[in-house]
Design an enzyme around this catalytic site. Structure first.
Site, PDB file in Angstrom:
ATOM      1  N   ASP A 295      21.252 -17.824  29.550  1.00 38.49           N
ATOM      2  CA  ASP A 295      22.707 -17.870  29.723  1.00 38.49           C
ATOM      3  C   ASP A 295      23.187 -16.618  30.077  1.00 38.49           C
ATOM      4  OD1 ASP A 295      24.900 -19.493  27.519  1.00 38.49           O
ATOM      5  OD2 ASP A 295      25.375 -17.494  28.470  1.00 38.49           O
TER       6      ASP A 295
ATOM      7  N   THR B 122      28.891 -15.321  29.892  1.00 40.56           N
ATOM      8  CA  THR B 122      30.141 -15.002  30.422  1.00 40.56           C
ATOM      9  C   THR B 122      31.283 -14.990  29.126  1.00 40.56           C
ATOM     10  OG1 THR B 122      30.786 -17.491  30.246  1.00 40.56           O
ATOM     11  CG2 THR B 122      29.544 -16.642  32.325  1.00 40.56           C
TER      12      THR B 122
ATOM     13  N   ILE C 289      21.934 -19.058  36.131  1.00 41.06           N
ATOM     14  CA  ILE C 289      21.166 -20.176  36.483  1.00 41.06           C
ATOM     15  C   ILE C 289      21.218 -20.177  38.020  1.00 41.06           C
ATOM     16  CG2 ILE C 289      21.644 -21.717  34.589  1.00 41.06           C
ATOM     17  CD1 ILE C 289      23.591 -22.986  36.234  1.00 41.06           C
TER      18      ILE C 289
ATOM     19  N   THR D 122      30.199 -34.825  31.922  1.00 40.78           N
ATOM     20  CA  THR D 122      31.588 -35.108  31.321  1.00 40.78           C
ATOM     21  C   THR D 122      32.045 -36.292  31.772  1.00 40.78           C
ATOM     22  OG1 THR D 122      33.980 -34.346  30.981  1.00 40.78           O
ATOM     23  CG2 THR D 122      32.557 -33.662  33.070  1.00 40.78           C
ATOM     24  N   ASP D 123      32.828 -36.933  30.642  1.00 42.16           N
ATOM     25  CA  ASP D 123      33.589 -38.246  31.233  1.00 42.16           C
ATOM     26  C   ASP D 123      34.697 -37.972  32.312  1.00 42.16           C
ATOM     27  OD1 ASP D 123      35.338 -36.859  29.394  1.00 42.16           O
ATOM     28  OD2 ASP D 123      35.782 -38.744  28.205  1.00 42.16           O
ATOM     29  N   GLU D 124      35.130 -36.791  32.374  1.00 41.75           N
ATOM     30  CA  GLU D 124      35.951 -36.403  33.390  1.00 41.75           C
ATOM     31  C   GLU D 124      35.616 -36.654  34.730  1.00 41.75           C
ATOM     32  OE1 GLU D 124      38.141 -32.741  32.422  1.00 41.75           O
ATOM     33  OE2 GLU D 124      37.571 -32.913  30.211  1.00 41.75           O
TER      34      GLU D 124
ATOM     35  N   TYR E  27      37.292 -28.855  37.833  1.00 47.61           N
ATOM     36  CA  TYR E  27      36.327 -28.785  37.288  1.00 47.61           C
ATOM     37  C   TYR E  27      35.422 -29.982  37.078  1.00 47.61           C
ATOM     38  CZ  TYR E  27      33.934 -29.702  32.458  1.00 47.61           C
ATOM     39  OH  TYR E  27      33.326 -30.125  31.624  1.00 47.61           O
TER      40      TYR E  27
ATOM     41  N   ALA F  69      35.536 -32.262  39.370  1.00 44.43           N
ATOM     42  CA  ALA F  69      34.908 -32.560  40.851  1.00 44.43           C
ATOM     43  C   ALA F  69      33.593 -31.614  40.932  1.00 44.43           C
ATOM     44  CB  ALA F  69      35.897 -32.092  41.897  1.00 44.43           C
ATOM     45  N   SER F  70      33.830 -30.377  40.096  1.00 52.33           N
ATOM     46  CA  SER F  70      32.225 -29.657  40.281  1.00 52.33           C
ATOM     47  C   SER F  70      31.300 -30.345  39.647  1.00 52.33           C
ATOM     48  CB  SER F  70      32.655 -28.296  39.857  1.00 52.33           C
ATOM     49  OG  SER F  70      32.921 -27.944  38.400  1.00 52.33           O
ATOM     50  N   LYS F  71      31.579 -30.824  38.303  1.00 47.93           N
ATOM     51  CA  LYS F  71      30.448 -31.507  37.628  1.00 47.93           C
ATOM     52  C   LYS F  71      30.238 -32.767  38.397  1.00 47.93           C
ATOM     53  CE  LYS F  71      29.375 -30.833  33.957  1.00 47.93           C
ATOM     54  NZ  LYS F  71      28.456 -29.734  33.212  1.00 47.93           N
TER      55      LYS F  71
ATOM     56  N   ASP G 214      53.769 -29.348  32.083  1.00 46.18           N
ATOM     57  CA  ASP G 214      52.494 -30.254  31.890  1.00 46.18           C
ATOM     58  C   ASP G 214      51.268 -29.509  32.826  1.00 46.18           C
ATOM     59  OD1 ASP G 214      50.865 -32.242  31.230  1.00 46.18           O
ATOM     60  OD2 ASP G 214      52.019 -33.801  32.216  1.00 46.18           O
TER      61      ASP G 214
HETATM   62  P1  NAD Z   1      31.186 -23.268  26.876  1.00 45.29           P
HETATM   63  O1  NAD Z   1      32.243 -22.798  28.045  1.00 45.29           O
HETATM   64  O2  NAD Z   1      31.322 -23.186  25.619  1.00 45.29           O
HETATM   65  O3  NAD Z   1      29.713 -22.694  27.144  1.00 45.29           O
HETATM   66  C1  NAD Z   1      29.259 -22.538  28.437  1.00 45.29           C
HETATM   67  C2  NAD Z   1      28.064 -21.575  28.591  1.00 45.29           C
HETATM   68  O4  NAD Z   1      27.384 -21.433  29.722  1.00 45.29           O
HETATM   69  C3  NAD Z   1      28.208 -20.110  27.959  1.00 45.29           C
HETATM   70  O5  NAD Z   1      27.376 -19.580  27.109  1.00 45.29           O
HETATM   71  C4  NAD Z   1      28.219 -19.469  29.254  1.00 45.29           C
HETATM   72  O6  NAD Z   1      27.998 -17.982  29.093  1.00 45.29           O
HETATM   73  C5  NAD Z   1      27.007 -20.025  29.865  1.00 45.29           C
HETATM   74  N1  NAD Z   1      27.334 -19.882  31.557  1.00 45.29           N
HETATM   75  C6  NAD Z   1      28.411 -20.000  32.290  1.00 45.29           C
HETATM   76  N2  NAD Z   1      27.990 -19.885  33.558  1.00 45.29           N
HETATM   77  C7  NAD Z   1      26.584 -19.600  33.578  1.00 45.29           C
HETATM   78  C8  NAD Z   1      25.805 -19.235  34.479  1.00 45.29           C
HETATM   79  N3  NAD Z   1      25.963 -18.939  36.071  1.00 45.29           N
HETATM   80  N4  NAD Z   1      24.396 -19.121  34.109  1.00 45.29           N
HETATM   81  C9  NAD Z   1      23.957 -19.166  32.880  1.00 45.29           C
HETATM   82  N5  NAD Z   1      24.898 -19.341  31.884  1.00 45.29           N
HETATM   83  C10 NAD Z   1      26.044 -19.628  32.135  1.00 45.29           C
HETATM   84  O7  NAD Z   1      30.694 -24.880  27.295  1.00 45.29           O
HETATM   85  P2  NAD Z   1      30.584 -25.945  26.373  1.00 45.29           P
HETATM   86  O8  NAD Z   1      31.896 -26.722  25.902  1.00 45.29           O
HETATM   87  O9  NAD Z   1      29.614 -25.755  25.377  1.00 45.29           O
HETATM   88  O10 NAD Z   1      30.076 -27.208  27.384  1.00 45.29           O
HETATM   89  C11 NAD Z   1      28.723 -27.254  27.629  1.00 45.29           C
HETATM   90  C12 NAD Z   1      28.268 -28.312  28.641  1.00 45.29           C
HETATM   91  O11 NAD Z   1      28.887 -29.543  28.342  1.00 45.29           O
HETATM   92  C13 NAD Z   1      29.201 -27.918  30.029  1.00 45.29           C
HETATM   93  O12 NAD Z   1      28.192 -28.612  31.020  1.00 45.29           O
HETATM   94  C14 NAD Z   1      30.323 -28.715  30.081  1.00 45.29           C
HETATM   95  O13 NAD Z   1      30.643 -29.305  31.343  1.00 45.29           O
HETATM   96  C15 NAD Z   1      29.771 -29.969  29.129  1.00 45.29           C
HETATM   97  N6  NAD Z   1      30.986 -30.867  28.483  1.00 45.29           N
HETATM   98  C16 NAD Z   1      31.571 -30.142  27.457  1.00 45.29           C
HETATM   99  C17 NAD Z   1      32.576 -30.764  27.043  1.00 45.29           C
HETATM  100  C18 NAD Z   1      33.471 -30.153  25.929  1.00 45.29           C
HETATM  101  O14 NAD Z   1      34.155 -30.943  25.226  1.00 45.29           O
HETATM  102  N7  NAD Z   1      33.123 -28.894  25.628  1.00 45.29           N
HETATM  103  C19 NAD Z   1      32.698 -32.151  27.156  1.00 45.29           C
HETATM  104  C20 NAD Z   1      32.133 -32.946  28.195  1.00 45.29           C
HETATM  105  C21 NAD Z   1      30.963 -32.106  28.752  1.00 45.29           C
HETATM  106  P1  TYD Z   2      41.167 -29.343  26.602  1.00 45.79           P
HETATM  107  O1  TYD Z   2      40.745 -28.942  25.199  1.00 45.79           O
HETATM  108  O2  TYD Z   2      41.510 -28.388  27.686  1.00 45.79           O
HETATM  109  O3  TYD Z   2      40.104 -30.406  27.107  1.00 45.79           O
HETATM  110  P2  TYD Z   2      40.373 -31.427  28.583  1.00 45.79           P
HETATM  111  O4  TYD Z   2      41.293 -30.920  29.168  1.00 45.79           O
HETATM  112  O5  TYD Z   2      38.801 -31.257  28.864  1.00 45.79           O
HETATM  113  O6  TYD Z   2      40.303 -32.694  27.897  1.00 45.79           O
HETATM  114  O7  TYD Z   2      42.443 -30.241  26.290  1.00 45.79           O
HETATM  115  C1  TYD Z   2      42.735 -31.493  25.641  1.00 45.79           C
HETATM  116  C2  TYD Z   2      43.963 -32.077  26.098  1.00 45.79           C
HETATM  117  O8  TYD Z   2      44.972 -31.327  25.195  1.00 45.79           O
HETATM  118  C3  TYD Z   2      44.148 -32.348  27.332  1.00 45.79           C
HETATM  119  O9  TYD Z   2      45.285 -33.377  27.323  1.00 45.79           O
HETATM  120  C4  TYD Z   2      45.228 -30.984  27.452  1.00 45.79           C
HETATM  121  C5  TYD Z   2      45.925 -30.829  26.279  1.00 45.79           C
HETATM  122  N1  TYD Z   2      46.008 -29.354  26.009  1.00 45.79           N
HETATM  123  C6  TYD Z   2      47.495 -28.950  25.569  1.00 45.79           C
HETATM  124  O10 TYD Z   2      48.511 -29.665  25.365  1.00 45.79           O
HETATM  125  N2  TYD Z   2      47.792 -27.676  25.013  1.00 45.79           N
HETATM  126  C7  TYD Z   2      47.084 -26.852  25.490  1.00 45.79           C
HETATM  127  O11 TYD Z   2      47.033 -25.443  24.968  1.00 45.79           O
HETATM  128  C8  TYD Z   2      45.513 -27.029  25.649  1.00 45.79           C
HETATM  129  C9  TYD Z   2      44.505 -26.107  26.042  1.00 45.79           C
HETATM  130  C10 TYD Z   2      45.388 -28.443  25.966  1.00 45.79           C
END
Ligand code: NAD
Ligand code: TYD
Length: 351
Positions: free
Chosen positions: A34, A37, A61, A132-134, A157, A159-161, A289
């Site tokens: 890790d 960040t 990474i 992600t489902d996004e 985001y 698009a990158s995933k 929005d």
């Molecule tokens: P997060 O942002 O909490 O954690 C990301 C971690 O990656 C951090 O520990 C950061 O230090 C590390 N990191 C970032 N850039 C790095 C790099 N270049 N090299 C090594 N480490 C690096 O994210 P999360 O919410 O735990 O999500 C984890 C994964 O799940 C991600 O790939 C995200 O796209 C995916 N995901 C998350 C959600 C969600 O709801 N949180 C939903 C769908 C998919």
């Molecule tokens: P978020 O937790 O950022 O997840 P994602 O955008 O990946 O779904 O946001 C969840 C939902 O909440 C999304 O519809 C955006 C909305 N949102 C707010 O209304 N206010 C906020 O301050 C944040 C961070 C998100």
């Protein structure tokens, strides 16, 4: 002993995954790569620092030499790639880091994986991409994302995933490498960074700050409790057929505004109203929005149920109460993240 190289394990889902894996399997060890960040908090796994089955490696990474060295020395049986920039709003204001980590970083991991595995059809190691489902874009009022829904990402985001997922799929198809992809819905639970909706709202509501709801608050997300997600990842990692992709969702759809009201009511019930007598719902503030805001996400998780017997076990109300419990019990964690002092620990450790 099985060895798992987890990337991004200091983040929200990765840290929950590592803890669950080490608790569930005494014959597994974890290397956590890790970059620490802003989203990576060493406090998240501080309790494992003395566990001989857990090793932390500080690095990016995208650093091929470092990844090669880890693969050669630690010889993992599994790689689980969580490392990513993960917040949509940040991807709108600054997409470059998303391209660098999510696309180039995943590509670097795949190249190192390819070199480590060697010949075609190698079963030396499997690579699970956590996505992600996004990537599927946005739904209207009806329908669900399934594994065959075409990719149509809307935010930088997403698009990158999506790009990373395509690379993972291509490495399976072209080089016959043992890869897997999971696409999950919005996670929530302990240790989530308070920039995402649920922990941000809990944190602001505790401090009596505004609760910013984007647009009309009617966007819908399908909430997945993080431990349910991590159980699914364990199953996919160990049992899924090579090359498979699985959607993972919580069957817990809710409009943002309803969710925020639920959180406010729960906090009022537990703590009483704010010191000035206001109920927490009065903190809700509708703000402009998000650009390109996706309307609705909802997952059809039938395939993982049929193939691997996984179903989510936590309904939103129960998961929400457990999450609020965790944030109330861990206000020092929240305070250190909010005031930035959690970075001091990182600086002491890694300079
Ligand atoms: P997060 O942002 O909490 O954690 C990301 C971690 O990656 C951090 O520990 C950061 O230090 C590390 N990191 C970032 N850039 C790095 C790099 N270049 N090299 C090594 N480490 C690096 O994210 P999360 O919410 O735990 O999500 C984890 C994964 O799940 C991600 O790939 C995200 O796209 C995916 N995901 C998350 C959600 C969600 O709801 N949180 C939903 C769908 C998919
Ligand atoms: P978020 O937790 O950022 O997840 P994602 O955008 O990946 O779904 O946001 C969840 C939902 O909440 C999304 O519809 C955006 C909305 N949102 C707010 O209304 N206010 C906020 O301050 C944040 C961070 C998100």
């Amino acid at each position: 002993m099985k060895t798992v190289l987890v990337t991004g394990g200091l983040g929200f889902i990765g840290s929950n995954f590592i803890r669950l894996l080490l608790n569930n399997f005494s014959d597994y060890r974890v290397i956590n790569l890790d970059a620490a960040t802003y989203a990576g908090n060493p406090e998240n796994l501080k309790d494992l620092e003395k566990d001989s089955r857990y090793l932390f490696s500080h690095g990016d990474i995208g650093n091929r030499d470092l990844v090669d060295k880890l693969l050669q020395e630690k010889k993992p049986d599994f790689i689980v790639n969580f490392a990513a920039e993960s917040h949509v709003d940040r991807s709108i204001t600054g997409p470059a880091a998303f391209i660098e980590t999510n696309i180039v970083g995943t590509f670097t991991m795949l190249e190192a994986f390819r070199s480590y595995c060697g010949d075609e059809n190698s079963s030396k190691c499997r690579f699970l991409q956590v996505s992600t489902d996004e990537v599927y874009g946005s739904l209207g009022a009806e329908g669900y994302f399934s594994e065959t829904t075409p990719y149509s990402p809307n935010s930088p985001y997403a698009a990158s995933k999506a790009s990373a997922d395509h690379l993972v799929r291509a490495y399976h198809h072209t080089y016959k490498l043992d890869t897997l992809i999971t696409n999950c819905s919005n996670n929530y639970g302990p240790l989530q960074f308070p920039e995402k909706l649920i922990p941000l709202m809990i944190s602001n509501a505790l401090e009596g700050l505004d609760l910013p709801v984007y647009g009309d608050g009617k966007n819908v997300r399908d909430w997945l409790y993080v431990e349910d997600h991590c159980r699914a990842l364990e199953l996919v990692m160990i049992q899924a057929k090579s090359g498979e992709t699985y959607n993972i969702g919580g069957h817990n759809e809710m409009e943002n505004i309803e969710l925020v009201k639920l959180l406010c009511n729960s906090l009022d019930r537990r703590l009483g109203p704010l010191p000035d007598g206001r109920l927490r719902q009065e903190l809700i503030k509708f703000v402009g929005d998000r650009k390109g805001h996706d309307q609705r996400y909802a997952i059809d998780a039938d395939k993982i149920k049929k193939d691997l017997g996984w179903v989510p076990q936590t309904d939103l109300k129960t998961g929400m109460e457990m999450t609020i419990d965790w944030y109330l019990d861990n206000q020092e964690w929240l305070k250190q993240v909010r005031d930035g002092s959690y970075r001091q620990y990182y600086q002491e450790m890694y300079g």
